[in-house]
Design a protein around this motif. Structure first.
Motif, PDB file in Angstrom:
ATOM      1  N   GLN A  71      -3.441   1.885   2.164  1.00  8.82           N
ATOM      2  CA  GLN A  71      -2.831   0.555   2.170  1.00  8.82           C
ATOM      3  C   GLN A  71      -2.688   0.043   3.606  1.00  8.82           C
ATOM      4  OE1 GLN A  71       0.886   0.847   0.011  1.00  8.82           O
ATOM      5  NE2 GLN A  71      -0.110   1.850  -1.726  1.00  8.82           N
ATOM      6  N   TRP A 118       7.256   2.789  -0.985  1.00  3.10           N
ATOM      7  CA  TRP A 118       5.819   2.949  -1.276  1.00  3.10           C
ATOM      8  C   TRP A 118       5.609   4.009  -2.357  1.00  3.10           C
ATOM      9  CZ3 TRP A 118       3.983   3.596   4.504  1.00  3.10           C
ATOM     10  CH2 TRP A 118       3.934   2.343   5.125  1.00  3.10           C
ATOM     11  N   SER A 122       4.106   3.640  -6.231  1.00  2.00           N
ATOM     12  CA  SER A 122       3.004   4.435  -6.809  1.00  2.00           C
ATOM     13  C   SER A 122       3.404   4.944  -8.187  1.00  2.00           C
ATOM     14  CB  SER A 122       2.662   5.638  -5.915  1.00  2.00           C
ATOM     15  OG  SER A 122       2.092   5.195  -4.731  1.00  2.00           O
TER      16      SER A 122
END
Ligand SMILES: Cc1cc2nc3c(=O)[nH]c(=O)nc-3n(C[C@H](O)[C@H](O)[C@H](O)COP(=O)(O)OP(=O)(O)OC[C@H]3O[C@@H](n4cnc5c(N)ncnc54)[C@H](O)[C@@H]3O)c2cc1C
Length: 509
Positions: A71, A118, A122
């Motif tokens: 990312q 983050w 996920s």
């Protein structure tokens, strides 16, 4: 996707308490494999977490598997290329991060508000159901599974599942209930940290500061941008220092320690100093029970030598999910079935953590501080001249040896004698063992050695307790690595202080 919580009972395959890196990683793998997972957290994300924010190479490898490192936000995250060690305010060494095959030499400094979000994203993208702002208050087993009790602004909830994973961090409720007791004080460390702006010096270099006042323990400065840094201190002591005492210590170090001064002389605190306790690994405490697994810091998976825990949170989340999948397939959630996870933790991390535990235990005796600090200096001197040695010593201090599959215990053992512990034990031996060695010994520690001997006589009980605990850790370590007897033979002589006598007796068993 987050869901609104109705006041009903929820059913799923696995309930996970705690959505930090450990819990969110376990949720990711289970959801990706098609299992019904509910992830609960008492906070609302993105949330902050008191931390040094340093994300090492093992953690980065795990983040890669969660599709995070590709990312753009991760690629822009603050880069750390090197580490410096300061001893009593003087720069001892600055070198690139240890290079270990298969791992990146570029570490990152990422706020936990960002990093943990983050990992949670996920898990959500993989299909996990996440309920935030839900406080778990307890659990009970029944004949059909496990019931987790929680409360939120919506009222009380019950989450029913086959399996419960406790990922609720350093004050884990799930761990306390499973074990029937709190984590012993010897496995707790109080740590404080603050963010500072106006920081000078290399922004891609993390600094570790070892000084008599903060040893055993250290203060750190981890830059997170061009001129800002995460700064903190933690000391391994019993009784544990209070947060206020640590704040005073940090203030003292910042005003008096030349190394910290060189980077912080114009710095200003952003926000406030925050305190937190962390758990370190204790192989005697259970991490599985019928229908229960503990992961991350709830399981005590923090390296005692450096306080690093993010890689172990990510690794244990993955391992627990893999074991859980097998148990779901077999419909067997007994402690015996879940034990393969505990064995994996012990096999993969146990030897490295035991090495760290032993190092920390040896250094816990503050009387010997000057000797260990001198041992660090000797180690650093050699590291300056020998890059391979620097890599190995750096690997032990940075905790990479606890988490790297490629580095086998025997290899670690063979190099152990050449690191701080070997050097320190030799110095203890020379200082206590034979007074005629004192003049020959390094002049700098002579005075300290005499003081240490005097303190030993004044506080025999403290030294005795330390000796017993050290002997226990030595015995565990020698059991895993029989060749460690070689190292222990360098211990102080039987005829002197009680510490060496105990140590040697255990080795001969
Ligand atoms: C000062 C400090 C500095 C550190 N520096 C580093 C570093 O630089 N690098 C590194 O790798 N490690 C570092 N660590 C260790 C690292 O922070 C931890 O090992 C890591 O956060 C563990 O992750 P976890 O997912 O197990 O737990 P956590 O990240 O603590 O997550 C636990 C979650 O559980 C939730 N929770 C707790 N109780 C309940 C409940 N009853 N009901 C519902 N939810 C609950 C919490 O809200 C939290 O979100 C540091 C630790 C400290 C204290």
């Amino acid at each position: 996707m987050d869901a609104n919580i109705p006041q009903t009972t929820f059913d799923c395959d696995v309930t996970i308490v705690g959505a930090g890196p450990a819990g969110a990683t376990a949720a990711y793998y289970l959801a990706k494999a098609g299992h019904r997972v509910i992830l609960l957290d008492r906070q609302t994300f993105p949330r902050d977490k008191v931390c040094g924010d340093l994300v090492g190479s093992t953690a980065i490898k795990e983040l890669q598997a969660l599709n995070i490192t590709e990312q753009p936000e991760f690629k822009n995250a603050h880069v750390i290329n090197k580490a410096a060690v300061y001893i009593d305010g003087k720069l001892a060494i600055s070198s690139p991060m240890p290079k270990i095959s298969g791992l990146t030499g570029v570490w990152r400094e990422i706020s936990r508000k960002t990093l943990d979000n983050w990992v949670l994203d996920s898990a959500k993208n993989a299909g996990a159901t996440v309920y935030q702002n839900v406080l778990v208050t307890g659990y009970e087993l029944d004949s059909k599974g496990v019931n987790v009790f929680a409360s939120s602004s919506e009222g009380n909830q019950i989450f029913h599942s086959d399996l419960l994973i406790g990922a609720d961090g350093s004050n884990s409720l799930i761990a306390s209930k499973l074990r029937g007791s709190e984590v012993p004080c010897s496995n707790r460390i109080t740590v404080i940290r603050g963010y500072y702006e106006g920081v000078e010096g290399a922004c891609d270099q993390v600094d570790l500061h070892f000084a008599n006042e903060s040893f055993p323990g250290y203060s750190w400065l981890f830059p997170n941008s061009q001129n800002e840094a995460d700064v903190g201190v933690g000391v391994l002591l019993e009784p544990m220092p209070q947060a206020g005492q640590l704040e005073d210590l940090l203030a003292k170090l910042m005003s008096q320690d030349e190394g910290l001064q060189s980077r912080l002389k114009n710095a200003k605190l952003k926000g406030k100093i925050e305190a937190c306790q962390l758990n370190t690994y204790n192989s005697h405490l259970p991490i599985v029970g019928d229908r229960i697994m503990l992961i991350g810091e709830a399981a005590g998976l923090v390296n005692p030598i450096n306080g690093e825990g993010i890689p172990y949170a990510l690794l244990s989340g993955r391992w627990a999910a893999q074991t859980a999948m097998g148990c779901i397939g077999q419909k067997d959630f007994s402690q015996c079935a879940l034990n393969s996870y505990a064995m994996q933790v012990e096999n993969e991390l146990g030897s490295g953590f035991k090495l760290s535990e032993l190092l920390v235990q040896l250094m816990r005796n503050r009387t010997l501080n000057p000797i260990w600090l001198r041992a660090f200096e000797v180690m650093v001197d050699r590291a300056k001249k020998d890059p391979q040695y620097a890599n190995i010593a750096g690997g032990i201090l940075s905790g990479l040896f606890s988490s790297t599959e490629g580095l086998k215990p025997q290899f670690i053992m063979n190099t152990l004698q050449e690191t701080t512990v070997g050097t320190g034990l030799k110095m203890v031996n020379e200082t206590f063992g034979d007074p005629s060695n004192l003049p020959k010994n390094v002049i700098k520690i002579t005075q300290s050695g005499v003081e240490a001997a005097a303190n030993t006589i004044q506080n025999p009980f403290g030294i005795f307790k330390w000796g017993i605990e050290t002997a226990e850790k030595m015995a565990e370590f020698a059991f895993i690595f029989p060749s460690s007897i070689m190292m222990l033979k360098q211990c102080p002589r039987e005829s002197q202080a009680s510490v060496p006598q105990i140590t040697i007796r255990v080795v001969q068993q």
